[in-house]
Design a protein around this motif. Structure first.
Motif, PDB file in Angstrom:
ATOM      1  N   LEU A   1     142.787 -77.503  54.838  1.00  8.86           N
ATOM      2  CA  LEU A   1     142.099 -77.659  56.112  1.00  8.86           C
ATOM      3  C   LEU A   1     140.834 -78.473  55.906  1.00  8.86           C
ATOM      4  N   PRO A   2     140.385 -79.155  56.953  1.00  7.37           N
ATOM      5  CA  PRO A   2     139.117 -79.888  56.839  1.00  7.37           C
ATOM      6  C   PRO A   2     137.950 -78.924  56.599  1.00  7.37           C
ATOM      7  N   ASP A   3     136.924 -79.416  55.924  1.00 12.04           N
ATOM      8  CA  ASP A   3     135.750 -78.590  55.627  1.00 12.04           C
ATOM      9  C   ASP A   3     135.136 -78.001  56.887  1.00 12.04           C
ATOM     10  N   SER A   4     135.109 -78.767  57.969  1.00 10.57           N
ATOM     11  CA  SER A   4     134.514 -78.277  59.213  1.00 10.57           C
ATOM     12  C   SER A   4     135.298 -77.092  59.778  1.00 10.57           C
ATOM     13  N   VAL A   5     136.610 -77.138  59.623  1.00  8.83           N
ATOM     14  CA  VAL A   5     137.447 -76.031  60.104  1.00  8.83           C
ATOM     15  C   VAL A   5     137.215 -74.791  59.243  1.00  8.83           C
ATOM     16  N   ILE A   6     137.152 -74.984  57.940  1.00  9.87           N
ATOM     17  CA  ILE A   6     136.903 -73.853  57.036  1.00  9.87           C
ATOM     18  C   ILE A   6     135.540 -73.234  57.326  1.00  9.87           C
ATOM     19  N   ALA A   7     134.538 -74.077  57.580  1.00  3.88           N
ATOM     20  CA  ALA A   7     133.206 -73.556  57.904  1.00  3.88           C
ATOM     21  C   ALA A   7     133.246 -72.734  59.187  1.00  3.88           C
ATOM     22  N   GLU A   8     133.947 -73.230  60.200  1.00  9.62           N
ATOM     23  CA  GLU A   8     134.056 -72.495  61.467  1.00  9.62           C
ATOM     24  C   GLU A   8     134.822 -71.191  61.273  1.00  9.62           C
ATOM     25  N   MET A   9     135.903 -71.231  60.496  1.00 13.95           N
ATOM     26  CA  MET A   9     136.672 -70.015  60.233  1.00 13.95           C
ATOM     27  C   MET A   9     135.841 -69.000  59.466  1.00 13.95           C
ATOM     28  N   ASN A  10     135.067 -69.457  58.488  1.00 18.29           N
ATOM     29  CA  ASN A  10     134.196 -68.538  57.748  1.00 18.29           C
ATOM     30  C   ASN A  10     133.183 -67.891  58.674  1.00 18.29           C
ATOM     31  N   SER A  11     132.639 -68.662  59.594  1.00 17.23           N
ATOM     32  CA  SER A  11     131.687 -68.125  60.559  1.00 17.23           C
ATOM     33  C   SER A  11     132.361 -67.078  61.456  1.00 17.23           C
ATOM     34  N   LEU A  12     133.556 -67.383  61.926  1.00 15.49           N
ATOM     35  CA  LEU A  12     134.295 -66.442  62.767  1.00 15.49           C
ATOM     36  C   LEU A  12     134.642 -65.170  61.997  1.00 15.49           C
ATOM     37  N   MET A  13     135.052 -65.314  60.738  1.00 18.64           N
ATOM     38  CA  MET A  13     135.388 -64.142  59.931  1.00 18.64           C
ATOM     39  C   MET A  13     134.156 -63.277  59.682  1.00 18.64           C
ATOM     40  N   GLU A  14     133.011 -63.900  59.456  1.00 19.24           N
ATOM     41  CA  GLU A  14     131.775 -63.126  59.285  1.00 19.24           C
ATOM     42  C   GLU A  14     131.455 -62.341  60.546  1.00 19.24           C
ATOM     43  N   ALA A  15     131.645 -62.964  61.704  1.00 19.77           N
ATOM     44  CA  ALA A  15     131.384 -62.277  62.969  1.00 19.77           C
ATOM     45  C   ALA A  15     132.346 -61.101  63.157  1.00 19.77           C
ATOM     46  N   ILE A  16     133.601 -61.309  62.811  1.00 21.51           N
ATOM     47  CA  ILE A  16     134.601 -60.239  62.920  1.00 21.51           C
ATOM     48  C   ILE A  16     134.230 -59.081  61.997  1.00 21.51           C
ATOM     49  N   GLU A  17     133.910 -59.407  60.745  1.00 18.91           N
ATOM     50  CA  GLU A  17     133.533 -58.367  59.782  1.00 18.91           C
ATOM     51  C   GLU A  17     132.299 -57.601  60.253  1.00 18.91           C
ATOM     52  N   HIS A  18     131.327 -58.314  60.805  1.00 20.69           N
ATOM     53  CA  HIS A  18     130.099 -57.680  61.302  1.00 20.69           C
ATOM     54  C   HIS A  18     130.427 -56.692  62.419  1.00 20.69           C
ATOM     55  N   GLU A  19     131.228 -57.126  63.384  1.00 16.73           N
ATOM     56  CA  GLU A  19     131.592 -56.250  64.505  1.00 16.73           C
ATOM     57  C   GLU A  19     132.365 -55.026  64.023  1.00 16.73           C
ATOM     58  N   LEU A  20     133.275 -55.234  63.062  1.00 15.22           N
ATOM     59  CA  LEU A  20     134.048 -54.100  62.540  1.00 15.22           C
ATOM     60  C   LEU A  20     133.163 -53.114  61.794  1.00 15.22           C
ATOM     61  N   ARG A  21     132.175 -53.616  61.067  1.00 14.04           N
ATOM     62  CA  ARG A  21     131.232 -52.720  60.375  1.00 14.04           C
ATOM     63  C   ARG A  21     130.426 -51.904  61.389  1.00 14.04           C
ATOM     64  N   ILE A  22     129.947 -52.558  62.437  1.00 15.16           N
ATOM     65  CA  ILE A  22     129.186 -51.856  63.475  1.00 15.16           C
ATOM     66  C   ILE A  22     130.053 -50.771  64.108  1.00 15.16           C
ATOM     67  N   GLU A  23     131.281 -51.120  64.436  1.00 13.12           N
ATOM     68  CA  GLU A  23     132.196 -50.164  65.051  1.00 13.12           C
ATOM     69  C   GLU A  23     132.462 -48.992  64.101  1.00 13.12           C
ATOM     70  N   ASN A  24     132.677 -49.291  62.825  1.00 12.25           N
ATOM     71  CA  ASN A  24     132.935 -48.255  61.834  1.00 12.25           C
ATOM     72  C   ASN A  24     131.718 -47.342  61.678  1.00 12.25           C
ATOM     73  N   ASP A  25     130.529 -47.925  61.639  1.00 16.51           N
ATOM     74  CA  ASP A  25     129.311 -47.122  61.538  1.00 16.51           C
ATOM     75  C   ASP A  25     129.161 -46.218  62.755  1.00 16.51           C
ATOM     76  N   ARG A  26     129.483 -46.722  63.916  1.00 18.85           N
ATOM     77  CA  ARG A  26     129.374 -45.934  65.152  1.00 18.85           C
ATOM     78  C   ARG A  26     130.359 -44.760  65.137  1.00 18.85           C
ATOM     79  N   VAL A  27     131.575 -45.006  64.665  1.00 15.96           N
ATOM     80  CA  VAL A  27     132.569 -43.938  64.573  1.00 15.96           C
ATOM     81  C   VAL A  27     132.093 -42.860  63.600  1.00 15.96           C
ATOM     82  N   LYS A  28     131.549 -43.274  62.470  1.00 16.85           N
ATOM     83  CA  LYS A  28     131.026 -42.304  61.497  1.00 16.85           C
ATOM     84  C   LYS A  28     129.889 -41.482  62.102  1.00 16.85           C
ATOM     85  N   GLU A  29     129.025 -42.136  62.868  1.00 15.05           N
ATOM     86  CA  GLU A  29     127.917 -41.435  63.513  1.00 15.05           C
ATOM     87  C   GLU A  29     128.433 -40.410  64.516  1.00 15.05           C
ATOM     88  N   ILE A  30     129.419 -40.777  65.291  1.00 13.23           N
ATOM     89  CA  ILE A  30     130.003 -39.867  66.276  1.00 13.23           C
ATOM     90  C   ILE A  30     130.653 -38.677  65.566  1.00 13.23           C
TER      91      ILE A  30
END
Length: 87
Positions: free
Chosen positions: A46-75
């Protein structure tokens, strides 16, 4: 069996329609189709620009999943405290 360029192009079109139209009812099916393709690949060039965008999207996904997981643990923690107080 191989998918030809026309079939892949049609899947791209459908995926874009689902994503841009925010068709949440069809997201699971769309993701499943794309997942089948990705899992069948050993690597993808894949082009470097696509990989950079995918990495950014994956970081956002991982961040949201961590927040959700932390919230479930808190509950769960607060529910357990509440149960212990009742006993």
């Amino acid at each position: 069996m191989k998918m030809n360029q026309e079939e892949l192009g049609h899947l791209v079109f459908l995926s874009e329609v689902v994503l841009s139209g925010r068709k949440k009812g069809l997201m699971e099916e769309t993701l499943q189709c794309l997942l089948y393709i990705v899992k069948s690949l050993e690597e993808a060039e894949l082009p470097d620009s696509v990989i950079a965008e995918m990495n950014s999207l994956m970081e956002a996904i991982e961040h949201e999943l961590r927040i959700e997981n932390d919230r479930v643990k808190e509950i769960e923690y607060h529910l357990n405290l509440h149960r212990q107080r009742k006993v």
